[in-house]
Write a protein that holds these residues in place. Structure first.
Motif, PDB file in Angstrom:
ATOM      1  N   TYR A 125      31.547  46.636  35.750  1.00 60.01           N
ATOM      2  CA  TYR A 125      31.250  47.678  36.731  1.00 60.01           C
ATOM      3  C   TYR A 125      30.164  48.650  36.294  1.00 60.01           C
ATOM      4  O   TYR A 125      29.860  49.598  37.031  1.00 60.01           O
ATOM      5  N   GLU A 145      32.478  45.606  49.085  1.00 64.39           N
ATOM      6  CA  GLU A 145      33.638  44.938  48.497  1.00 64.39           C
ATOM      7  C   GLU A 145      33.580  45.057  46.975  1.00 64.39           C
ATOM      8  O   GLU A 145      32.513  44.933  46.372  1.00 64.39           O
ATOM      9  N   GLU A 194      35.492  43.551  43.554  1.00 65.24           N
ATOM     10  CA  GLU A 194      36.470  42.653  42.938  1.00 65.24           C
ATOM     11  C   GLU A 194      37.242  43.432  41.880  1.00 65.24           C
ATOM     12  O   GLU A 194      36.641  44.013  40.971  1.00 65.24           O
ATOM     13  N   LEU A 224      39.200  43.479  38.762  1.00 65.27           N
ATOM     14  CA  LEU A 224      39.424  42.622  37.607  1.00 65.27           C
ATOM     15  C   LEU A 224      40.773  42.918  36.964  1.00 65.27           C
ATOM     16  O   LEU A 224      41.399  43.956  37.226  1.00 65.27           O
TER      17      LEU A 224
END
Length: 451
Positions: free
Chosen positions: A150, A190, A192, A194
């Motif tokens: 990120y 969006e 994800e 983790l």
């Protein structure tokens, strides 16, 4: 018209439940990740640390890459203070790291992406950290490990919305002019999620702040920099006068620092296992071998600072004309970039004053220690940054007080929460301990307003 950011943050602070995260299951989630994300730190001789070396003449500790940080000696001269001079080790880490929290709105409520992360110095292993918590050496790949997840949201903010972005200091007693970029960035795309990451409302984070050693220091300092919806209120002192008070303290305070050899520190013992003060107090510099699971790198060696004793970090608070105020201390530390920063009313390790002159004992410490349960509004043991400090824990307190509007000492002044929020938009006004307490103060406000 777009809704003000502070109002949206307040809505998140009022949300104690979320369809994304159920706090009733938090302990199970945390324990599950604690089995797969773990670090252990074993003490080793300084000379045994791989990729680190002690310089031949000075004994300073350096990484062979020339990156990360150095531990060297510092000679401090503070004329007119209770302790006018001393020597100490200090960490010199000139690069600016990123402490960043990613925000995304779900069902109209902003949520914060937090990471269950283990640091070698954490007393309990896993803690809740920002989305990104990385030095420049880490996120540019000097450690040759996996990429930092990120981090691109914070390195290039052009496609996202910056909620907060301010460089803030860290512990001025242990770091020499250390700064990190405290960031909050909001995305609409969006994301994800983790393994080891989870979305929380701000209200849920506030509830977790009341639990020992759960929300780490880096998360607390970023949370303190969030926009805050202030009520119409009047402060005891005009903000212009507060700024003049701070600038006057910076202009009139003299503290001289000189870099010296780590082996040349007066009143410090130097052994194969580290550096310690002759009194047995304050802190040690140690070497550790770290084994890590669930990190970008599986293992490494490094020096760390190990403090002696649990600290006391406290705000005395009171209402003045119906407005909540906290008593701030204009404090000098040798590692500050600008001489003086605003600190909690009390910030110390009480045991250290057995070796210091009586005049050095912190003002208001005895009042904090003697406070009865009816006056203690917040009381939680929280640890400091586990990447450089080994088991550094402080008891964070917020104590209702009857100290008068004139506290009777020029280094102390009552500031409203609105003033603290405005100062936190800028660098080097509130120290890292005060920022943690601001986050704790806001958690009290949020839980009270939600009751």
């Amino acid at each position: 018209m777009a809704e003000p950011t502070a109002a949206r943050i307040a809505r998140s602070a009022a949300a104690l439940e979320s369809p994304l995260t159920d706090l009733a299951g938090f302990d199970d989630w945390f324990a599950e990740h604690g089995r797969s994300i773990r670090t252990t730190a074993e003490r080793i001789p300084l000379a045994a640390m791989e990729n680190w070396y002690q310089t031949p003449v000075t004994g300073d500790l350096r990484h062979r890459s020339g990156k990360f940080f150095t531990v060297h000696g510092l000679r401090v001269h503070s004329p007119g203070s209770a302790v006018p001079w001393w020597d100490q080790p200090i960490i010199d880490q000139p690069e600016v790291g990123i402490l960043g929290i990613l925000v995304k709105e779900f069902d109209g409520v902003p949520h914060f992406l937090m990471q269950a992360k283990a640091e070698p110095g954490n007393p309990g292993g896993l803690q809740l950290s920002p989305t990104v918590q990385a030095t420049r050496s880490n996120y540019t790949g000097v450690h040759r490990g996996k990429p930092v997840p990120y981090v691109d949201y914070f390195r290039d903010t052009s496609r996202h919305r910056v909620v907060a972005d301010v460089r803030q200091s860290e512990q001025g007693a242990w770091f020499y002019r250390k700064r990190n970029r405290n960031m909050v960035v909001e995305t609409t795309g969006e994301v994800e999620v983790l393994e080891g990451f989870r979305w929380f409302t701000l209200g849920q984070l506030h509830l977790l702040l009341s639990r020992h050693d759960i929300v780490n220091m880096d998360a607390r300092t970023v949370m303190s920099c969030l926009p805050h919806a202030s009520r119409p209120e009047g402060s005891l002192h005009r903000t212009t006068d507060v700024l003049s008070w701070i600038n006057g303290a910076r202009s009139l305070t003299t503290i001289d620092t000189e870099r010296i050899a780590l082996r040349g520190l007066d009143e410090w013992r130097h052994t194969d296992m580290g550096h310690s003060h002759e009194s047995g107090g304050f802190f040690d510099v140690i070497g550790v071998s770290v084994t890590a699971r669930g990190r970008e790198v599986g293992g490494w060696h490094q020096p760390m600072i190990e403090p002696h004793g649990t600290g006391v970090i406290a705000f005395l608070v009171r209402e003045i004309d119906g407005v909540p105020h906290a008593l701030l201390h204009a404090r000098t530390e040798p590692g500050y970039a600008d001489v003086v920063e605003l600190a909690p009313t009390v910030q110390c390790v009480p045991e250290n004053y057995a070796w210091l002159p009586p005049a050095a004992r912190p003002r208001h410490l005895d009042e904090v220690l003697a406070a009865g349960p009816d006056r203690i509004l917040f009381d939680t043991v929280l640890s400091e940054e586990g990447g450089r400090f080994f088991h550094a824990r402080n008891r964070y307190l917020i104590v209702d007080s009857d100290v008068p509007e004139d506290p009777g000492h020029p280094d102390f002044r009552w500031l409203s929460m609105d003033q603290l929020t405005r100062l936190l938009r800028h660098s080097h006004y509130l120290n890292v301990q005060a920022r943690s307490l601001v986050a704790c103060m806001r958690s009290l406000e949020a839980t009270r307003d939600s009751a």
